[in-house]
Write a protein that holds these residues in place. Structure first.
Motif, mmCIF file in Angstrom:
data_model
loop_
_atom_site.group_PDB
_atom_site.id
_atom_site.type_symbol
_atom_site.label_atom_id
_atom_site.label_comp_id
_atom_site.label_asym_id
_atom_site.label_seq_id
_atom_site.Cartn_x
_atom_site.Cartn_y
_atom_site.Cartn_z
ATOM 1 N N ALA A 67 0.639 -1.266 0.076
ATOM 2 C CA ALA A 67 -0.218 -0.186 -0.154
ATOM 3 C C ALA A 67 0.718 1.138 0.054
ATOM 4 C CB ALA A 67 -0.931 0.001 1.207
ATOM 5 N N GLN A 68 1.688 1.204 0.613
ATOM 6 C CA GLN A 68 2.799 2.415 0.782
ATOM 7 C C GLN A 68 3.301 2.654 -0.589
ATOM 8 O OE1 GLN A 68 5.448 1.422 3.937
ATOM 9 N NE2 GLN A 68 4.404 2.403 5.564
ATOM 10 N N ARG A 69 3.901 1.392 -1.179
ATOM 11 C CA ARG A 69 4.573 1.762 -2.524
ATOM 12 C C ARG A 69 3.379 2.277 -3.591
ATOM 13 N NH1 ARG A 69 8.083 -3.949 -2.887
ATOM 14 N NH2 ARG A 69 9.522 -3.364 -1.512
ATOM 15 N N ALA A 70 1.895 1.755 -3.263
ATOM 16 C CA ALA A 70 1.121 2.127 -4.368
ATOM 17 C C ALA A 70 0.887 3.660 -4.072
ATOM 18 C CB ALA A 70 -0.037 1.165 -4.184
ATOM 19 N N ALA A 71 0.830 4.079 -2.947
ATOM 20 C CA ALA A 71 0.655 5.436 -2.428
ATOM 21 C C ALA A 71 1.490 6.357 -2.843
ATOM 22 C CB ALA A 71 0.524 5.595 -1.106
ATOM 23 N N GLU A 72 2.886 5.962 -2.897
ATOM 24 C CA GLU A 72 4.103 6.672 -3.422
ATOM 25 C C GLU A 72 3.992 6.764 -5.090
ATOM 26 O OE1 GLU A 72 7.694 4.558 -2.087
ATOM 27 O OE2 GLU A 72 7.288 5.340 -0.202
ATOM 28 N N GLN A 73 3.687 5.681 -5.615
ATOM 29 C CA GLN A 73 3.437 5.821 -6.788
ATOM 30 C C GLN A 73 2.332 6.819 -7.540
ATOM 31 O OE1 GLN A 73 2.889 1.752 -8.461
ATOM 32 N NE2 GLN A 73 5.033 1.231 -8.265
ATOM 33 N N VAL A 74 1.323 6.870 -6.727
ATOM 34 C CA VAL A 74 0.090 7.630 -7.211
ATOM 35 C C VAL A 74 0.664 9.087 -6.873
ATOM 36 C CG1 VAL A 74 -2.041 8.361 -6.251
ATOM 37 C CG2 VAL A 74 -1.629 5.898 -6.469
ATOM 38 N N ASP A 75 1.201 9.217 -5.730
ATOM 39 C CA ASP A 75 1.639 10.468 -5.226
ATOM 40 C C ASP A 75 2.560 10.977 -6.454
ATOM 41 O OD1 ASP A 75 0.271 10.643 -3.267
ATOM 42 O OD2 ASP A 75 1.880 10.147 -1.847
ATOM 43 N N ALA A 76 3.329 10.156 -6.966
ATOM 44 C CA ALA A 76 4.464 10.553 -8.009
ATOM 45 C C ALA A 76 3.776 10.866 -9.205
ATOM 46 C CB ALA A 76 5.613 9.524 -8.027
ATOM 47 N N ARG A 77 2.854 9.881 -9.517
ATOM 48 C CA ARG A 77 2.135 10.498 -10.933
ATOM 49 C C ARG A 77 1.235 11.739 -10.734
ATOM 50 N NH1 ARG A 77 -2.171 6.864 -14.300
ATOM 51 N NH2 ARG A 77 -2.444 7.902 -16.031
ATOM 52 N N ALA A 78 0.710 11.953 -9.628
ATOM 53 C CA ALA A 78 -0.123 13.124 -9.526
ATOM 54 C C ALA A 78 0.798 14.381 -9.551
ATOM 55 C CB ALA A 78 -0.638 12.947 -8.193
ATOM 56 N N ALA A 79 2.181 14.359 -8.855
ATOM 57 C CA ALA A 79 3.215 15.398 -9.036
ATOM 58 C C ALA A 79 3.341 15.508 -10.526
ATOM 59 C CB ALA A 79 4.047 15.050 -8.342
ATOM 60 N N GLN A 80 3.516 14.544 -11.191
ATOM 61 C CA GLN A 80 3.857 14.435 -12.612
ATOM 62 C C GLN A 80 2.818 15.343 -13.457
ATOM 63 O OE1 GLN A 80 4.800 10.985 -14.543
ATOM 64 N NE2 GLN A 80 5.108 11.805 -16.539
ATOM 65 N N ILE A 81 1.609 15.127 -13.174
ATOM 66 C CA ILE A 81 0.386 15.441 -13.921
ATOM 67 C C ILE A 81 0.273 16.973 -13.467
ATOM 68 C CG2 ILE A 81 -2.077 15.468 -14.194
ATOM 69 C CD1 ILE A 81 -2.006 12.591 -13.848
ATOM 70 N N TRP A 82 0.428 17.153 -12.092
ATOM 71 C CA TRP A 82 0.503 18.774 -11.842
ATOM 72 C C TRP A 82 1.626 19.553 -12.427
ATOM 73 C CZ3 TRP A 82 -2.443 21.971 -9.452
ATOM 74 C CH2 TRP A 82 -2.179 23.325 -8.942
ATOM 75 N N SER A 83 2.769 18.858 -12.524
ATOM 76 C CA SER A 83 3.670 19.832 -13.184
ATOM 77 C C SER A 83 3.626 19.969 -14.519
ATOM 78 C CB SER A 83 5.137 18.999 -13.071
ATOM 79 O OG SER A 83 6.091 19.398 -13.866
ATOM 80 N N GLU A 84 3.028 19.158 -15.470
ATOM 81 C CA GLU A 84 2.601 19.243 -16.685
ATOM 82 C C GLU A 84 1.658 20.384 -16.747
ATOM 83 O OE1 GLU A 84 1.407 15.253 -18.077
ATOM 84 O OE2 GLU A 84 3.300 14.422 -18.133
ATOM 85 N N TYR A 85 0.443 20.416 -15.816
ATOM 86 C CA TYR A 85 -0.583 21.400 -15.839
ATOM 87 C C TYR A 85 0.007 22.795 -15.703
ATOM 88 C CZ TYR A 85 -4.667 23.741 -14.146
ATOM 89 O OH TYR A 85 -5.710 24.829 -14.075
ATOM 90 N N VAL A 86 0.894 22.789 -14.633
ATOM 91 C CA VAL A 86 1.655 24.157 -14.368
ATOM 92 C C VAL A 86 2.328 24.646 -15.638
ATOM 93 C CG1 VAL A 86 3.135 25.503 -12.902
ATOM 94 C CG2 VAL A 86 1.697 23.745 -11.745
ATOM 95 N N HIS A 87 2.972 23.847 -16.176
ATOM 96 C CA HIS A 87 3.746 23.944 -17.439
ATOM 97 C C HIS A 87 2.939 24.599 -18.626
ATOM 98 C CE1 HIS A 87 7.092 23.998 -20.572
ATOM 99 N NE2 HIS A 87 6.388 23.278 -21.007
ATOM 100 N N LYS A 88 1.796 24.008 -18.679
ATOM 101 C CA LYS A 88 0.770 24.126 -19.754
ATOM 102 C C LYS A 88 -0.011 25.347 -19.621
ATOM 103 C CE LYS A 88 -2.822 21.966 -22.593
ATOM 104 N NZ LYS A 88 -3.976 21.003 -22.921
ATOM 105 N N VAL A 89 -0.422 25.848 -18.318
ATOM 106 C CA VAL A 89 -1.312 26.896 -18.110
ATOM 107 C C VAL A 89 -0.649 28.167 -17.506
ATOM 108 C CG1 VAL A 89 -3.145 25.475 -17.650
ATOM 109 C CG2 VAL A 89 -2.169 26.072 -15.705
ATOM 110 N N GLY A 90 0.489 27.869 -16.995
ATOM 111 C CA GLY A 90 1.533 28.943 -16.506
ATOM 112 C C GLY A 90 0.890 29.478 -15.336
ATOM 113 N N PRO A 91 0.943 30.665 -14.931
ATOM 114 C CA PRO A 91 0.553 31.523 -13.379
ATOM 115 C C PRO A 91 -0.841 31.075 -13.293
ATOM 116 C CG PRO A 91 1.813 32.865 -14.987
ATOM 117 C CD PRO A 91 1.452 31.749 -15.819
ATOM 118 N N VAL A 92 -1.778 30.492 -14.073
ATOM 119 C CA VAL A 92 -3.175 30.456 -13.759
ATOM 120 C C VAL A 92 -3.161 29.406 -12.782
ATOM 121 C CG1 VAL A 92 -5.454 29.900 -14.809
ATOM 122 C CG2 VAL A 92 -3.784 31.218 -15.972
ATOM 123 N N ALA A 93 -2.218 28.356 -12.636
ATOM 124 C CA ALA A 93 -2.438 27.383 -11.779
ATOM 125 C C ALA A 93 -1.968 27.602 -10.340
ATOM 126 C CB ALA A 93 -1.487 26.056 -12.146
#
Length: 232
Positions: A67-93
């Motif tokens: 469960a800890q590994r799964a949570a870490e993978q989910v957090d890592a992917r969520a951070a990656q998606i957030w980074s892509e979103y910030v890069h795409k929309v800029g300061p709006v995020a």
């Protein structure tokens, strides 16, 4: 065999008492053997319970690790998606915060896994709305960018040519060449500014529009320079 009571020992003969004592000893041995068997069975049952508990603890620890590994993978992917979103929309995020929002449990989970929600969010982040067509007003704005670039280029060209008008055998002799470069560069910078405005407005910038801005800038610069030469 009849049971001999304690009071009967006074009247019973030796053989009777001896047989009774032997019988009591056998009964005691049988009881001791039964007690040993009961004890052994209890010990074995306790050992089985301990082994079963150890197995359950080990399974629980493995489940926690998974469960800890799964949570870490989910957090890592969520951070990656957030980074892509910030890069795409800029300061709006930044209105959502500078870091990924804290996870929240959906009100209606159903049978969906965390990856299902992440896939849904990733699809929304990757979605790019269709570029809006360029209307007359936007095209006029882009032409103004070209005209402004041409005016700036002509003004800079004239100023640099004035500084390098006479031969001095110094770096100023190269100013006419620099003036020509600046004259051509300003309409190009106007195209760059037009591209930024088009991206901000969500408008597609095609080759025809780029050519229109360049032509407007170059024509404006040429007309201004010709007018200055005529008046000069």
């Amino acid at each position: 065999m009849t049971q001999i009571q304690p009071a009967d020992f006074e009247t019973a003969d030796y053989r009777t008492v001896l047989r009774r004592l032997t019988t009591l000893d056998d009964e005691a041995a049988a009881m001791r053997a039964e007690a040993v068997r009961w004890h052994d069975s209890r010990v074995e049952a306790a050992d089985d319970a301990v082994r079963d508990a150890d197995r359950q603890v080990a399974e629980a620890q493995r489940a926690i690790t998974h469960a800890q590994r799964a949570a870490e993978q989910v957090d890592a992917r969520a951070a990656q998606i957030w980074s892509e979103y910030v890069h795409k929309v800029g300061p709006v995020a930044e209105r959502f915060g500078k870091t990924p929002p804290q996870p929240a449990i959906p009100h209606q989970r159903g049978e969906r896994e965390p990856d299902d929600y992440l896939d849904e969010v990733a699809a929304k982040v990757e979605y790019t709305p269709k570029a809006r067509p360029i209307n007359v007003g936007v095209k006029g704005l882009f032409i103004l960018f070209g005209v402004a670039g041409g005016l700036a280029g002509a003004a800079a060209n004239e100023a640099l040519r004035q500084l390098g008008g006479s031969r001095t055998d110094t770096w100023q002799d190269a100013l006419p060449v620099v003036a020509l470069v600046v004259l051509l560069a300003c309409p190009v910078l106007a195209v760059v500014a037009t591209k930024r405005v088009a991206d901000h407005r969500g408008v597609g910038l095609d080759a025809a529009t780029v050519a229109l801005v360049l032509v407007a800038g170059l024509v404006t610069a040429g007309l201004v320079i010709a007018a200055l030469r005529t008046t000069g």
